[in-house]
Write a protein that holds these residues in place. Sequence first.
Motif, PDB file in Angstrom:
ATOM      1  N   THR A  39      22.898  78.967  32.160  1.00 15.54           N
ATOM      2  CA  THR A  39      22.628  77.767  32.943  1.00 15.54           C
ATOM      3  C   THR A  39      21.128  77.507  33.031  1.00 15.54           C
ATOM      4  O   THR A  39      20.665  76.365  32.916  1.00 15.54           O
ATOM      5  CB  THR A  39      23.220  77.893  34.349  1.00 15.54           C
ATOM      6  OG1 THR A  39      24.623  78.168  34.259  1.00 15.54           O
ATOM      7  CG2 THR A  39      23.022  76.610  35.148  1.00 15.54           C
ATOM      8  N   SER A  40      20.355  78.561  33.232  1.00 17.18           N
ATOM      9  CA  SER A  40      18.897  78.422  33.275  1.00 17.18           C
ATOM     10  C   SER A  40      18.355  77.930  31.944  1.00 17.18           C
ATOM     11  O   SER A  40      17.410  77.124  31.890  1.00 17.18           O
ATOM     12  CB  SER A  40      18.254  79.765  33.640  1.00 17.18           C
ATOM     13  OG  SER A  40      18.624  80.168  34.948  1.00 17.18           O
ATOM     14  N   ALA A  80      18.943  74.164  31.681  1.00 16.09           N
ATOM     15  CA  ALA A  80      18.001  73.424  32.516  1.00 16.09           C
ATOM     16  C   ALA A  80      16.622  73.362  31.862  1.00 16.09           C
ATOM     17  O   ALA A  80      15.956  72.313  31.873  1.00 16.09           O
ATOM     18  CB  ALA A  80      17.914  74.076  33.892  1.00 16.09           C
ATOM     19  N   ARG A  81      16.206  74.478  31.277  1.00 16.45           N
ATOM     20  CA  ARG A  81      14.884  74.516  30.651  1.00 16.45           C
ATOM     21  C   ARG A  81      14.839  73.631  29.407  1.00 16.45           C
ATOM     22  O   ARG A  81      13.876  72.888  29.197  1.00 16.45           O
ATOM     23  CB  ARG A  81      14.531  75.960  30.280  1.00 16.45           C
ATOM     24  CG  ARG A  81      13.120  76.106  29.718  1.00 16.45           C
ATOM     25  CD  ARG A  81      12.713  77.548  29.548  1.00 16.45           C
ATOM     26  NE  ARG A  81      13.409  78.210  28.449  1.00 16.45           N
ATOM     27  CZ  ARG A  81      14.390  79.084  28.593  1.00 16.45           C
ATOM     28  NH1 ARG A  81      14.825  79.401  29.811  1.00 16.45           N
ATOM     29  NH2 ARG A  81      14.951  79.645  27.545  1.00 16.45           N
ATOM     30  N   SER A 120      15.883  69.337  33.089  1.00 16.26           N
ATOM     31  CA  SER A 120      16.645  68.686  34.147  1.00 16.26           C
ATOM     32  C   SER A 120      17.298  69.721  35.044  1.00 16.26           C
ATOM     33  O   SER A 120      17.597  70.843  34.626  1.00 16.26           O
ATOM     34  CB  SER A 120      17.739  67.795  33.531  1.00 16.26           C
ATOM     35  OG  SER A 120      18.623  67.317  34.523  1.00 16.26           O
ATOM     36  N   ARG A 121      17.531  69.310  36.282  1.00 12.89           N
ATOM     37  CA  ARG A 121      18.333  70.146  37.183  1.00 12.89           C
ATOM     38  C   ARG A 121      19.789  69.977  36.763  1.00 12.89           C
ATOM     39  O   ARG A 121      20.333  68.889  36.801  1.00 12.89           O
ATOM     40  CB  ARG A 121      18.152  69.684  38.627  1.00 12.89           C
ATOM     41  CG  ARG A 121      18.982  70.464  39.640  1.00 12.89           C
ATOM     42  CD  ARG A 121      18.592  70.052  41.040  1.00 12.89           C
ATOM     43  NE  ARG A 121      18.819  68.627  41.277  1.00 12.89           N
ATOM     44  CZ  ARG A 121      19.932  68.137  41.832  1.00 12.89           C
ATOM     45  NH1 ARG A 121      20.906  68.944  42.190  1.00 12.89           N
ATOM     46  NH2 ARG A 121      20.055  66.844  42.047  1.00 12.89           N
ATOM     47  N   GLN A 148      23.961  71.564  36.886  1.00 14.20           N
ATOM     48  CA  GLN A 148      24.853  72.287  37.793  1.00 14.20           C
ATOM     49  C   GLN A 148      26.079  72.765  37.032  1.00 14.20           C
ATOM     50  O   GLN A 148      26.808  71.973  36.446  1.00 14.20           O
ATOM     51  CB  GLN A 148      25.305  71.392  38.955  1.00 14.20           C
ATOM     52  CG  GLN A 148      26.186  72.147  39.967  1.00 14.20           C
ATOM     53  CD  GLN A 148      26.693  71.242  41.052  1.00 14.20           C
ATOM     54  OE1 GLN A 148      26.967  70.068  40.814  1.00 14.20           O
ATOM     55  NE2 GLN A 148      26.834  71.769  42.259  1.00 14.20           N
ATOM     56  N   THR A 162      29.187  72.031  32.552  1.00 11.72           N
ATOM     57  CA  THR A 162      27.872  71.889  33.167  1.00 11.72           C
ATOM     58  C   THR A 162      27.575  70.414  33.366  1.00 11.72           C
ATOM     59  O   THR A 162      27.649  69.624  32.417  1.00 11.72           O
ATOM     60  CB  THR A 162      26.777  72.516  32.289  1.00 11.72           C
ATOM     61  OG1 THR A 162      27.107  73.881  32.016  1.00 11.72           O
ATOM     62  CG2 THR A 162      25.421  72.449  32.980  1.00 11.72           C
ATOM     63  N   GLY A 165      17.994  62.704  34.866  1.00 12.48           N
ATOM     64  CA  GLY A 165      17.145  63.874  34.698  1.00 12.48           C
ATOM     65  C   GLY A 165      16.901  64.256  33.262  1.00 12.48           C
ATOM     66  O   GLY A 165      16.227  65.226  32.976  1.00 12.48           O
ATOM     67  N   GLY A 219      12.369  71.492  35.274  1.00 14.10           N
ATOM     68  CA  GLY A 219      12.464  71.948  36.648  1.00 14.10           C
ATOM     69  C   GLY A 219      12.474  70.807  37.628  1.00 14.10           C
ATOM     70  O   GLY A 219      12.667  71.005  38.819  1.00 14.10           O
ATOM     71  N   ARG A 261      13.704  67.180  39.477  1.00 13.92           N
ATOM     72  CA  ARG A 261      14.994  66.797  40.016  1.00 13.92           C
ATOM     73  C   ARG A 261      15.527  65.564  39.313  1.00 13.92           C
ATOM     74  O   ARG A 261      14.810  64.629  39.052  1.00 13.92           O
ATOM     75  CB  ARG A 261      14.898  66.527  41.525  1.00 13.92           C
ATOM     76  CG  ARG A 261      14.604  67.778  42.327  1.00 13.92           C
ATOM     77  CD  ARG A 261      14.680  67.490  43.807  1.00 13.92           C
ATOM     78  NE  ARG A 261      14.563  68.736  44.554  1.00 13.92           N
ATOM     79  CZ  ARG A 261      15.576  69.502  44.851  1.00 13.92           C
ATOM     80  NH1 ARG A 261      16.789  69.180  44.447  1.00 13.92           N
ATOM     81  NH2 ARG A 261      15.418  70.603  45.537  1.00 13.92           N
TER      82      ARG A 261
END
Length: 259
Positions: free
Chosen positions: A190-191, A194-195, A199-200, A202, A216, A222, A234, A236
């Motif tokens: 998940t990290s 996002a990287r 974007s954030r 979930q 996801t 984002g 990182g 929002r």
Amino acid sequence: MKSVTRPGGESGTGEESTRHHVLQELFSNGPATAAELAERLGVTPAAIRRHLGVLEAGGRIVERERPVRGRRGRGRPAKEYVLTDRGRSAFFQDYDTLALEALSALVEAAGPSAVVRVGERRHGEVEARYRQLRAEAPDADPVEALATVLGEEGYAAHVREAPGGHQLCQYHCPVAHVAARYPQLCEAETSLFARLLGSRVQRIATIAHGDGVCTTNVPLDGVPIAGRAGPPAGGRGGAPTDHRSGTSTDHHNREAARA
């Protein structure tokens, strides 16, 4: 009836081979209706329903109502079939046991944080391939690019539109049995998403935790899609779809997994 060899070295009749192809189709391309499966596999609707009945009775697939995007029309809702955990287990490899033993020894020697480092190193090829695709086609949809890379790595990934963004769906997880014991692997993945997407994101469902699909949520605002400038890594984005609200398709995924 002629005997055939299936993936994994198993042999069986032509009937069993067809049922395995049904599982393979659902495994590779996600949920499908009986009509879609019949067309893809080149069998009659009557034959495919017979095979689906056998697989459903054996707990390998489950029928569910196909999620509707937008306003529902008249008539009965379409039904589709999705793999259960038991059906998906046909594609797991024996090295799961070895991997669990190795990680257990690693945690005992270096602590739980070592699993996170393993997960991060494991995704190095995904990151390198993703950045290569983005460099070759900078205006392409980054979520689609990530799905392409994950598909190449055996995750059977596809992108679905969702209110306010995208849902990155992975219909297979090569390490699901291992991640069920060590959820740090899911967290590391998940990290990574996002990287890479800046974007954030979930994670709202995982195969390792008993769901039918790893899903996801990626907020549209984002992600820099088709040349749009998005926030820095990182930053929002838009509010993700709330799985518990029932507004996303993953409500059905959890129901299928519990069946």
